[in-house]
Design an enzyme around this catalytic site. Structure first.
Site, PDB file in Angstrom:
ATOM      1  N   LEU A   1       0.824  -1.190  -0.191  1.00  0.00           N
ATOM      2  CA  LEU A   1       0.139   0.023  -0.050  1.00  0.00           C
ATOM      3  C   LEU A   1       0.714   1.189   0.054  1.00  0.00           C
ATOM      4  O   LEU A   1       0.398   2.327  -0.177  1.00  0.00           O
ATOM      5  CB  LEU A   1      -1.013   0.045   1.334  1.00  0.00           C
ATOM      6  CG  LEU A   1      -1.975  -0.926   1.354  1.00  0.00           C
ATOM      7  CD1 LEU A   1      -2.772  -1.038   2.628  1.00  0.00           C
ATOM      8  CD2 LEU A   1      -3.233  -0.753   0.264  1.00  0.00           C
TER       9      LEU A   1
ATOM     10  N   ILE B   1      -3.723  -4.537  15.264  1.00  0.00           N
ATOM     11  CA  ILE B   1      -3.086  -3.838  14.312  1.00  0.00           C
ATOM     12  C   ILE B   1      -3.422  -4.472  13.018  1.00  0.00           C
ATOM     13  O   ILE B   1      -3.172  -3.988  11.820  1.00  0.00           O
ATOM     14  CB  ILE B   1      -1.581  -3.998  14.630  1.00  0.00           C
ATOM     15  CG1 ILE B   1      -0.900  -5.451  14.669  1.00  0.00           C
ATOM     16  CG2 ILE B   1      -1.217  -3.289  15.892  1.00  0.00           C
ATOM     17  CD1 ILE B   1       0.415  -5.383  14.339  1.00  0.00           C
TER      18      ILE B   1
ATOM     19  N   GLY C   1       7.646  -9.412  14.354  1.00  0.00           N
ATOM     20  CA  GLY C   1       8.100  -8.145  13.969  1.00  0.00           C
ATOM     21  C   GLY C   1       7.405  -7.092  14.382  1.00  0.00           C
ATOM     22  O   GLY C   1       7.975  -6.091  15.044  1.00  0.00           O
ATOM     23  N   ALA C   2       5.978  -7.048  14.325  1.00  0.00           N
ATOM     24  CA  ALA C   2       5.505  -5.703  14.693  1.00  0.00           C
ATOM     25  C   ALA C   2       5.256  -5.633  16.430  1.00  0.00           C
ATOM     26  O   ALA C   2       5.355  -4.634  16.944  1.00  0.00           O
ATOM     27  CB  ALA C   2       3.793  -6.176  14.001  1.00  0.00           C
TER      28      ALA C   2
ATOM     29  N   LYS D   1      14.583  -6.257   6.570  1.00  0.00           N
ATOM     30  CA  LYS D   1      14.586  -5.479   7.589  1.00  0.00           C
ATOM     31  C   LYS D   1      15.951  -5.664   8.471  1.00  0.00           C
ATOM     32  O   LYS D   1      16.672  -4.695   8.981  1.00  0.00           O
ATOM     33  CB  LYS D   1      13.598  -5.733   8.400  1.00  0.00           C
ATOM     34  CG  LYS D   1      12.307  -4.948   7.792  1.00  0.00           C
ATOM     35  CD  LYS D   1      11.067  -5.199   8.888  1.00  0.00           C
ATOM     36  CE  LYS D   1       9.937  -4.224   8.205  1.00  0.00           C
ATOM     37  NZ  LYS D   1       8.710  -4.073   9.240  1.00  0.00           N
TER      38      LYS D   1
ATOM     39  N   ASP E   1       7.525   1.574  12.768  1.00  0.00           N
ATOM     40  CA  ASP E   1       6.358   0.854  13.180  1.00  0.00           C
ATOM     41  C   ASP E   1       5.809   0.973  14.453  1.00  0.00           C
ATOM     42  O   ASP E   1       4.640   1.471  14.677  1.00  0.00           O
ATOM     43  CB  ASP E   1       6.404  -0.729  13.013  1.00  0.00           C
ATOM     44  CG  ASP E   1       6.431  -1.068  11.374  1.00  0.00           C
ATOM     45  OD1 ASP E   1       5.649  -0.449  10.805  1.00  0.00           O
ATOM     46  OD2 ASP E   1       7.006  -2.006  10.859  1.00  0.00           O
TER      47      ASP E   1
ATOM     48  N   ARG F   1       2.496 -17.736  21.699  1.00  0.00           N
ATOM     49  CA  ARG F   1       2.343 -19.295  22.065  1.00  0.00           C
ATOM     50  C   ARG F   1       3.683 -19.799  22.322  1.00  0.00           C
ATOM     51  O   ARG F   1       3.945 -20.908  23.034  1.00  0.00           O
ATOM     52  CB  ARG F   1       1.878 -19.874  20.488  1.00  0.00           C
ATOM     53  CG  ARG F   1       0.913 -19.309  19.919  1.00  0.00           C
ATOM     54  CD  ARG F   1       0.541 -19.953  18.686  1.00  0.00           C
ATOM     55  NE  ARG F   1       1.539 -19.598  17.424  1.00  0.00           N
ATOM     56  CZ  ARG F   1       1.207 -19.596  16.390  1.00  0.00           C
ATOM     57  NH1 ARG F   1       0.005 -20.562  16.248  1.00  0.00           N
ATOM     58  NH2 ARG F   1       1.894 -19.465  15.498  1.00  0.00           N
TER      59      ARG F   1
HETATM   60  P1  NAP Z   1       5.107 -12.095  12.364  1.00  0.00           P
HETATM   61  O1  NAP Z   1       6.510 -11.597  12.572  1.00  0.00           O
HETATM   62  O2  NAP Z   1       4.902 -13.503  11.345  1.00  0.00           O
HETATM   63  O3  NAP Z   1       4.464 -12.507  13.582  1.00  0.00           O
HETATM   64  C1  NAP Z   1       3.200 -13.040  13.770  1.00  0.00           C
HETATM   65  C2  NAP Z   1       2.670 -13.207  15.352  1.00  0.00           C
HETATM   66  O4  NAP Z   1       1.549 -13.637  15.231  1.00  0.00           O
HETATM   67  C3  NAP Z   1       3.596 -14.035  16.106  1.00  0.00           C
HETATM   68  O5  NAP Z   1       3.709 -13.521  17.389  1.00  0.00           O
HETATM   69  C4  NAP Z   1       2.893 -15.433  15.948  1.00  0.00           C
HETATM   70  O6  NAP Z   1       3.145 -16.346  17.201  1.00  0.00           O
HETATM   71  C5  NAP Z   1       1.602 -14.832  16.020  1.00  0.00           C
HETATM   72  N1  NAP Z   1       0.502 -15.810  15.699  1.00  0.00           N
HETATM   73  C6  NAP Z   1       0.288 -16.376  14.351  1.00  0.00           C
HETATM   74  N2  NAP Z   1      -0.626 -17.111  14.274  1.00  0.00           N
HETATM   75  C7  NAP Z   1      -1.237 -17.303  15.658  1.00  0.00           C
HETATM   76  C8  NAP Z   1      -2.189 -18.199  16.257  1.00  0.00           C
HETATM   77  N3  NAP Z   1      -3.059 -18.744  15.393  1.00  0.00           N
HETATM   78  N4  NAP Z   1      -2.453 -18.020  17.461  1.00  0.00           N
HETATM   79  C9  NAP Z   1      -1.730 -17.402  18.304  1.00  0.00           C
HETATM   80  N5  NAP Z   1      -0.664 -16.305  17.789  1.00  0.00           N
HETATM   81  C10 NAP Z   1      -0.473 -16.538  16.280  1.00  0.00           C
HETATM   82  O7  NAP Z   1       4.097 -11.005  11.614  1.00  0.00           O
HETATM   83  P2  NAP Z   1       4.152  -9.542  12.117  1.00  0.00           P
HETATM   84  O8  NAP Z   1       4.785  -8.721  10.983  1.00  0.00           O
HETATM   85  O9  NAP Z   1       4.482  -9.200  13.519  1.00  0.00           O
HETATM   86  O10 NAP Z   1       2.647  -8.887  11.805  1.00  0.00           O
HETATM   87  C11 NAP Z   1       1.756  -9.597  12.522  1.00  0.00           C
HETATM   88  C12 NAP Z   1       0.310  -8.828  11.858  1.00  0.00           C
HETATM   89  O11 NAP Z   1       0.289  -7.627  11.898  1.00  0.00           O
HETATM   90  C13 NAP Z   1       0.073  -9.223  10.447  1.00  0.00           C
HETATM   91  O12 NAP Z   1      -1.331  -9.503  10.423  1.00  0.00           O
HETATM   92  C14 NAP Z   1       0.366  -7.882   9.842  1.00  0.00           C
HETATM   93  O13 NAP Z   1      -0.504  -7.995   8.715  1.00  0.00           O
HETATM   94  C15 NAP Z   1      -0.062  -6.789  10.678  1.00  0.00           C
HETATM   95  N6  NAP Z   1       0.869  -5.784  10.748  1.00  0.00           N
HETATM   96  C16 NAP Z   1       0.247  -4.598  10.683  1.00  0.00           C
HETATM   97  C17 NAP Z   1       0.743  -3.369  10.623  1.00  0.00           C
HETATM   98  C18 NAP Z   1       0.181  -1.869  10.654  1.00  0.00           C
HETATM   99  O14 NAP Z   1       0.812  -1.005  10.224  1.00  0.00           O
HETATM  100  N7  NAP Z   1      -1.181  -2.052  11.068  1.00  0.00           N
HETATM  101  C19 NAP Z   1       2.128  -3.678  10.769  1.00  0.00           C
HETATM  102  C20 NAP Z   1       2.997  -4.741  10.625  1.00  0.00           C
HETATM  103  C21 NAP Z   1       2.196  -5.810  10.632  1.00  0.00           C
HETATM  104  P3  NAP Z   1       4.190 -17.151  17.164  1.00  0.00           P
HETATM  105  O15 NAP Z   1       5.780 -16.677  17.541  1.00  0.00           O
HETATM  106  O16 NAP Z   1       3.878 -18.248  18.358  1.00  0.00           O
HETATM  107  O17 NAP Z   1       4.141 -17.884  15.794  1.00  0.00           O
END
Ligand code: NAP
Length: 277
Positions: free
Chosen positions: A23, A217, A137-138, A73, A110, A159
């Site tokens: 985006l 988020i 990451g977030a 990153k 972020d 988890r």
């Molecule tokens: P990431 O690094 O892949 O981390 C994902 C996180 O979600 C991990 O803590 C993971 O836990 C947890 N998770 C995934 N599936 C799960 C489940 N079924 N039950 C419980 N925990 C679960 O992803 P990220 O970059 O941090 O992004 C996370 C989310 O935020 C995404 O949906 C992304 O699109 C969104 N986001 C939004 C913004 C914004 O500006 N609004 C910015 C960045 C990201 P484990 O460690 O146990 O796998």
């Protein structure tokens, strides 16, 4: 007003893989245009492992700014001249500035963008008890920035042992938590990907109550199940699009020195998401 492209036009870009869904071009070009800035923003597909080469190319080509997304990153953090404290703590850079002297500066916007958005919604962070779900990451970026912003207690729920790693290496106020911490919390942050593109919620609705603000988020769908159930419980909710907008506001200010109007970026993001749905 859109400034015509000339020999003086500056370029910024998001680098990532995959990146075509980003985006960022819609947000940043809308703000450049609204501000009458002689800048354009494009998306550049950079294959995994190519982050350092991209930074070298940035110097060679004089590209004014990079937004950095997965999977670069960490590679980029190691390839630039100076990084801000949040980026250093996270070993993750999402913004690179090419300075006039040819050196590169990296930041992580972020988490700070998240805090900007929460505060813009009227929720004070200082001294507050926060539960953060997720330590990816977030989640890590948000924990780091909540700590810098003075949150009183940050309980991280995940988890895996990623919560312990984050608690040990990031904010002093951070610790490993559980859903039981929600009983005394002021703010719940969903930083997991649960609810992204689905109607799932990471928290049973019995944990929600009127005086627990929820910030989700996830921004696709625009209203998540968690937000819907929290609103049903009579509580204030904070959406995920605002974090995306405010981290981009910080990026653009770093590149151009001018803070764009968040409302312009938000409108562009909403228009782009609506066009895709
Ligand atoms: P990431 O690094 O892949 O981390 C994902 C996180 O979600 C991990 O803590 C993971 O836990 C947890 N998770 C995934 N599936 C799960 C489940 N079924 N039950 C419980 N925990 C679960 O992803 P990220 O970059 O941090 O992004 C996370 C989310 O935020 C995404 O949906 C992304 O699109 C969104 N986001 C939004 C913004 C914004 O500006 N609004 C910015 C960045 C990201 P484990 O460690 O146990 O796998």
């Amino acid at each position: 007003m859109r400034v015509p492209i000339t020999g003086a036009t500056r370029l910024a870009a998001v680098i990532g893989s995959p990146v075509r869904h980003s985006l960022s071009p819609a947000l940043h070009n809308a703000a450049f245009e609204a501000g009458g800035l002689d800048w354009r923003f494009v998306a550049l597909e950079v294959a995994p492992g190519g982050g350092a080469d991209a930074v070298a190319a940035m110097r060679t080509l004089g590209i004014g700014g990079f937004a950095v997304t997965m999977p670069h990153k960490s590679d980029v953090a190691a390839a630039i001249d100076e990084i801000d404290p949040a980026a250093a703590a996270l070993d993750s850079v999402n913004t690179v500035v090419l300075r006039n002297d040819g050196s590169t500066f990296g930041a992580s916007t972020d988490g700070a963008g998240f805090v900007d958005w929460v505060e813009a919604c009227g929720v004070e962070v200082v001294g507050r008890r926060v539960v953060v779900l997720g330590a990816g990451g977030a989640g890590r970026a948000i924990v780091d920035s909540l700590g810098r912003a003075g949150a009183g207690d940050i309980a991280i729920v995940n988890r895996t042992d990623a919560a312990a790693v984050a608690a040990a290496s990031l904010a002093e106020a951070a610790r490993v938590g559980s859903l039981d911490d929600l009983g005394a919390a002021d703010l719940l942050v969903n930083a997991t990907s649960v609810g992204m593109g689905s109607d799932d919620s990471p928290v049973d609705r019995r944990f929600l109550r009127p005086d627990l603000t929820v910030a989700d988020i996830v921004y696709h769908p625009r209203e998540t199940r968690l937000q819907r159930e929290d609103a049903d419980a009579g509580a204030a909710t904070i959406d995920g699009l605002g974090m995306l907008v405010h981290q981009a506001v910080r990026q653009q200010q770093l590149w151009t020195g001018i803070r764009p109007d968040p409302a312009v970026l938000r409108t562009a993001a909403e228009r782009e998401l609506a066009a895709r749905s």
